[in-house]
Design a protein around this motif. Structure first.
Motif, PDB file in Angstrom:
ATOM      1  N   LEU A  30     -24.415  43.039 -56.328  1.00 29.64           N
ATOM      2  CA  LEU A  30     -24.724  43.370 -57.712  1.00 29.64           C
ATOM      3  C   LEU A  30     -23.581  42.959 -58.639  1.00 29.64           C
ATOM      4  O   LEU A  30     -23.804  42.490 -59.758  1.00 29.64           O
ATOM      5  CB  LEU A  30     -24.991  44.876 -57.824  1.00 29.64           C
ATOM      6  N   THR A  74     -34.308  51.589 -61.700  1.00 28.15           N
ATOM      7  CA  THR A  74     -33.885  50.196 -61.549  1.00 28.15           C
ATOM      8  C   THR A  74     -32.616  50.081 -60.720  1.00 28.15           C
ATOM      9  O   THR A  74     -32.555  49.327 -59.743  1.00 28.15           O
ATOM     10  CB  THR A  74     -33.660  49.552 -62.922  1.00 28.15           C
ATOM     11  N   VAL A  75     -31.580  50.825 -61.096  1.00 24.36           N
ATOM     12  CA  VAL A  75     -30.317  50.702 -60.369  1.00 24.36           C
ATOM     13  C   VAL A  75     -30.437  51.294 -58.976  1.00 24.36           C
ATOM     14  O   VAL A  75     -29.811  50.805 -58.016  1.00 24.36           O
ATOM     15  CB  VAL A  75     -29.160  51.330 -61.175  1.00 24.36           C
ATOM     16  N   CYS A  78     -31.803  48.594 -56.840  1.00 29.39           N
ATOM     17  CA  CYS A  78     -30.827  47.531 -56.622  1.00 29.39           C
ATOM     18  C   CYS A  78     -29.752  47.904 -55.606  1.00 29.39           C
ATOM     19  O   CYS A  78     -29.082  47.019 -55.064  1.00 29.39           O
ATOM     20  CB  CYS A  78     -30.169  47.137 -57.940  1.00 29.39           C
ATOM     21  N   LYS A  97     -33.016  38.437 -58.143  1.00 27.80           N
ATOM     22  CA  LYS A  97     -31.689  38.646 -58.716  1.00 27.80           C
ATOM     23  C   LYS A  97     -30.953  37.335 -58.956  1.00 27.80           C
ATOM     24  O   LYS A  97     -30.161  37.215 -59.894  1.00 27.80           O
ATOM     25  CB  LYS A  97     -30.865  39.550 -57.802  1.00 27.80           C
ATOM     26  N   MET A 193     -28.208  48.124 -64.331  1.00 27.98           N
ATOM     27  CA  MET A 193     -27.769  47.117 -63.359  1.00 27.98           C
ATOM     28  C   MET A 193     -26.394  46.561 -63.725  1.00 27.98           C
ATOM     29  O   MET A 193     -25.502  46.454 -62.876  1.00 27.98           O
ATOM     30  CB  MET A 193     -28.755  45.952 -63.305  1.00 27.98           C
TER      31      MET A 193
END
Length: 262
Positions: A30, A74-75, A78, A97, A193
Motif C-alpha cells: 500500500l 476500503t482501507v 486493502c 491497485k 488508502m
C-alpha cells in the motif's frame, strides 16, 4: 522504523503467524502507492472497486457516519490478509491497485443489501451506518447482483456530528465542491488508502486495532486553508481527483489527518 516486532492487527480468526508477518507486506504494498499501469486498451477491462452503501428507506444513517463506513471498509479490504501474498483476492486486488484507481459507489437496501453481502468483500459498521467494499475487478466482470444497484439518486442531508475524537484519523471533505454522497464515498475511500500508505507501520497497526475506524467531517473555506497548510508541511495527505465525474481534474477533494493521539 517501526519498533513493533510483529503486527497481528488485521488478522481474522484462524489466521496464522505467517499471516501476521504478511501484514507488513500488505502495508508495504500500500505504501508503494498506486497506478502506473494506466488504463487497458479494452474499456471493458478497466479495474474498479465497487462500494456498496446501505441506505434503508426508513431511518437512513447520518451522511458523515456512512462516509466513515465507506472509508473504513476500503482501507480494511486493502490490508485484509486475503489480498496479501498467496491470498485468494491477491491477483484481483493487485490488478486494480497497480492500474488507474477507480471506485464506484452504489446504494442498496433490503434484499439488495443482503445479496451484496454474498459478494467477496469487507463490510463495516460505523455508528449504525454500514458499507461494503468489494474486491476490485474489471467493470465487465462486476457481479450481476451489484451491477443492478443504482449508482446515483438518493443522497443524504449534510449533518454536524460535532468535533471529532482525537483517537481516530479525520477525513476532511472539501464542502465547497458540493459532492454527492456517492462521489464523496469514493473520495474518502481514496483518502483512507492514501493515509494508511503514508503512515509508518506502528500507527497503522494501532489503527488496525481500532478496526480502521475514522471520522469524516466537512471543511469550510477557513478550515480548508488550514488543512492545505498541513498538506504542504507533510502532516496530512490530500486526494486530488482525476476529474472523471462531478469535479474538475486536479481538484483537492479530501484531506486526511492522522489521529492527534498518535
Amino acid at each position: 522504523m517501526s519498533t513493533i516486532p510483529e503486527c497481528t492487527a488485521g488478522l481474522r480468526d484462524g489466521d496464522t503467524a505467517n499471516g501476521a508477518n504478511s501484514f507488513r507486506v500488505r502495508h508495504a504494498e500500500l505504501a508503494l502507492g498506486y497506478g502506473g499501469a494506466g488504463d487497458p486498451a479494452d474499456p471493458a477491462m478497466v479495474q474498479a472497486m465497487q462500494l456498496v452503501l446501505h441506505l434503508p428507506k426508513a431511518d437512513p444513517p447520518p451522511r458523515s457516519a456512512l462516509l466513515a463506513a465507506a472509508a473504513t471498509a476500503t482501507v480494511a479490504l486493502c490490508l485484509d490478509e486475503r489480498v496479501g501474498p498467496g491470498g485468494e483476492w491477491e491477483s484481483r486486488y493487485l490488478a486494480w491497485k497497480r492500474s488507474r484507481i477507480r471506485k464506484v459507489a452504489r446504494r442498496a437496501r433490503g434484499a439488495q443489501w443482503l445479496a451484496a453481502g454474498e459478494v467477496d468483500g469487507v463490510t463495516v459498521e460505523v455508528d449504525g451506518a454500514q458499507a461494503r467494499a468489494l474486491v476490485p475487478c474489471a467493470v465487465s466482470e462486476v457481479d450481476q447482483r451489484i451491477r443492478r444497484l443504482q449508482i446515483g439518486g438518493t443522497d443524504l442531508e449534510h449533518d454536524d456530528p460535532g468535533p471529532p475524537t482525537t483517537k481516530l484519523p479525520v477525513l476532511w471533505v472539501n464542502s465547497a465542491l458540493g459532492m454527492t454522497l456517492g462521489k464523496a464515498a469514493a473520495q474518502v475511500g481514496h483518502a483512507s488508502m492514501l493515509l494508511a500508505g503514508a503512515l509508518e507501520l506502528d500507527p497503522v497497526c494501532r489503527w488496525a486495532e481500532l478496526e480502521f475506524h475514522c471520522a469524516v467531517r466537512e471543511a469550510d473555506a477557513a478550515r480548508w486553508r488550514e488543512l492545505t497548510g498541513l498538506v504542504r508541511e507533510g502532516a496530512a495527505v490530500a486526494v486530488r481527483d482525476a476529474g472523471f465525474t462531478e469535479v474538475a481534474p486536479g481538484s483537492m477533494t479530501v484531506i486526511a489527518v492522522p489521529a492527534a493521539d498518535w
